[in-house]
Design a protein around this motif. Structure first.
Motif, short mmCIF file in Angstrom:
data_model
loop_
_atom_site.label_atom_id
_atom_site.label_comp_id
_atom_site.label_asym_id
_atom_site.label_seq_id
_atom_site.Cartn_x
_atom_site.Cartn_y
_atom_site.Cartn_z
N ILE A 231 21.62 5.98 -26.34
CA ILE A 231 20.75 6.49 -25.28
C ILE A 231 20.05 5.35 -24.55
O ILE A 231 19.67 5.47 -23.38
CB ILE A 231 19.71 7.50 -25.86
N VAL B 19 21.87 6.08 -20.24
CA VAL B 19 21.16 6.77 -19.15
C VAL B 19 21.57 6.22 -17.78
O VAL B 19 21.84 6.97 -16.84
CB VAL B 19 19.63 6.66 -19.33
N ALA C 168 23.49 8.22 -14.77
CA ALA C 168 22.81 8.32 -13.48
C ALA C 168 23.69 7.78 -12.35
O ALA C 168 23.65 8.28 -11.22
CB ALA C 168 21.49 7.57 -13.52
N ALA D 284 21.28 13.66 -13.17
CA ALA D 284 21.68 13.16 -14.49
C ALA D 284 21.13 14.00 -15.65
O ALA D 284 21.85 14.23 -16.63
CB ALA D 284 21.25 11.70 -14.65
N PRO D 285 19.86 14.50 -15.59
CA PRO D 285 19.40 15.37 -16.69
C PRO D 285 20.29 16.60 -16.87
O PRO D 285 20.56 17.02 -18.01
CB PRO D 285 17.99 15.77 -16.25
N PHE E 183 23.36 15.74 -18.88
CA PHE E 183 23.13 15.69 -20.33
C PHE E 183 23.05 17.09 -20.92
O PHE E 183 23.57 17.34 -22.01
CB PHE E 183 21.85 14.90 -20.64
N ALA F 226 28.30 11.54 -20.92
CA ALA F 226 27.17 11.87 -21.80
C ALA F 226 27.61 12.57 -23.08
O ALA F 226 26.90 12.52 -24.09
CB ALA F 226 26.17 12.74 -21.05
N TYR G 84 17.31 14.10 -24.76
CA TYR G 84 18.10 13.40 -23.75
C TYR G 84 17.71 13.85 -22.34
O TYR G 84 17.60 13.03 -21.42
CB TYR G 84 19.59 13.67 -23.96
N THR H 258 16.12 11.33 -19.53
CA THR H 258 16.85 11.11 -18.28
C THR H 258 16.03 11.56 -17.08
O THR H 258 16.04 10.91 -16.02
CB THR H 258 18.19 11.86 -18.32
N TRP H 259 15.32 12.66 -17.23
CA TRP H 259 14.44 13.15 -16.16
C TRP H 259 13.37 12.10 -15.84
O TRP H 259 13.11 11.79 -14.67
CB TRP H 259 13.79 14.47 -16.60
N ALA I 77 13.61 8.97 -16.31
CA ALA I 77 14.27 7.80 -15.72
C ALA I 77 14.53 7.99 -14.23
O ALA I 77 14.21 7.12 -13.41
CB ALA I 77 15.57 7.50 -16.46
N VAL I 78 15.13 9.14 -13.86
CA VAL I 78 15.46 9.34 -12.44
C VAL I 78 14.20 9.59 -11.61
O VAL I 78 14.21 9.38 -10.39
CB VAL I 78 16.45 10.52 -12.25
#
Length: 395
Positions: free
Chosen positions: A27, A31, A35, A42-43, A46, A192, A231, A235-236, A238-239
């Protein structure tokens, strides 16, 4: 000569083991790659990957109540397809995948450690590998308790990343999202999917679990749900906090999230990645040795490994062999293609396990935990699709 493992594991430790194996070190780098494919969505990729993994996880859950034993996949395929030789082949593939995966993770983890401490790689691999092997020999409770501590550290680290991501100012990509492109989300989900590989390791602990028919299915499903949510949140975050162009190009995407939200150094994430790697190595050592123990019961030429230490109650011979293979592989093998080889082996096993359950359900419908026939059928289709994508990537 002892041939019985000690039943010392309950639902909590087994679920933590499953989460730890799945979260691993992947992970921390995956990510950005997802993305790059799925963009701001991206979320969703996953979550979709978790849905893709679910049928095979459910198939494992039903099989685990039918045949709760070490070398789980070998037993599932041998009895489902009624071909003992194929079961042994599947078991050896699982042992190989576990050893190769652990070698790659050990090498990667030592690389992170060296970057922080300056310690030389070769001696570090030998010392760390030997220490983890010693823990695995001493006892399964001790091994899984240490793995649970590692898992808590990993999850706390990811929790800090989520906090940093949600405390940052939302980037323009997040505030004005482009319309969803399903081809990109699907490509991201296939990538993913590999982050969810690990739930299958749970079934190989069956002979050391109290009330396996009740505990195994719950641990498989709980670990999959917890990991999917974790995850998606990471990811949320991160974006939300990092421009997509930077996120997709980064080899340390979670460090970017921390720096965007909190500023300063993200070196502590390197240390957490080391912990994640140690967890992955220990979990794979424990799993692969249990498979080898179970194969020793099923195959005369592997019977030397069907031996549990009378004091520790662990498969010492199998653990020593696996540990030597892991350390040797980490010292000698390039890491680049090891993950791809591991994924291909496991996806092939997933196809066989789902197919075996279809045959088993037609012959013997009754089981303590049952899923609809559509579940393993969908599992075969999804695993074949992911296997095709994996082989395409290797090519």
């Amino acid at each position: 000569m002892a041939e019985i493992l000690k039943r010392r594991i309950g639902l909590g430790l087994l679920t933590a083991y499953g989460v730890g194996v799945m979260v691993g070190a992947g992970i921390y780098v995956l990510v950005g790659a997802v993305a790059a494919e799925a963009g701001i969505w991206a979320p969703l990729a996953f979550v979709l990957a978790g849905v893709i993994a679910a049928p095979t996880a459910l198939s494992y859950a039903e099989f685990s109540t039918r045949f709760p034993e070490a070398a789980g996949e070998a037993a599932f395929v041998a009895k489902g397809v009624q071909a003992p030789w194929l079961g042994t082949l599947v078991g050896l593939a699982i042992v190989m995948a576990g050893a190769v995966s652990a070698a790659a993770v050990l090498r990667g983890g030592v690389g992170y450690l060296g970057a922080v401490t300056g310690w030389p790689a070769g001696p570090s691999m030998v010392v760390i590998g030997a220490l983890l092997a010693a823990v695995a020999v001493v006892g399964v409770l001790e091994s899984l308790a240490l793995a649970a501590i590692f898992t808590v550290v990993e999850v706390l680290g990811l929790g800090l990343v989520v906090y940093a991501g949600f405390s940052a100012v939302p980037v323009a990509d997040f505030q004005m999202p482009q319309e969803i492109v399903w081809s990109g989300v699907t490509a991201g989900a296939v990538l993913a999917f590999f982050a969810f590989i690990g739930f299958e390791d749970i079934v190989n602990m069956a002979e050391e679990v109290r009330e396996p028919e009740r505990v195994l299915p719950r641990a498989i499903l709980l670990s999959l749900i917890i990991t999917s949510l974790l995850y998606a949140l990471v990811t949320w975050a991160a974006v939300r906090s990092v421009p997509l162009e930077r996120l997709g190009a980064s080899e340390q995407p979670l460090a970017l999230v921390w720096q965007m939200g909190q500023g300063g150094s993200a070196a502590f994430l390197s240390l957490i990645a080391v912990v994640a790697a140690l967890n992955g190595v220990l979990a794979q050592m424990v799993m692969a040795s249990r498979v080898l123990f179970g194969l020793g019961r099923r195959s005369a030429w592997l019977s030397v490994f069907h031996h549990a230490h009378p004091r520790f109650g662990t498969p010492v011979r199998a653990t020593v062999l696996i540990s030597v293979a892991v350390i040797g592989g980490a010292l000698a093998l390039p890491v680049a293609e090891l993950a791809g080889v591991t994924s291909t082996l496991l996806l092939t096993v997933f196809v066989l396990v789902n197919g075996a359950l279809i045959l088993m359900k037609r012959r013997v419908p009754e089981a303590a935990f049952r899923v609809p026939m559509a579940v393993p059928v969908f599992g075969v289709v999804v695993a074949l699709a992911a296997l095709g994508a994996s082989l395409g990537g290797l090519g």
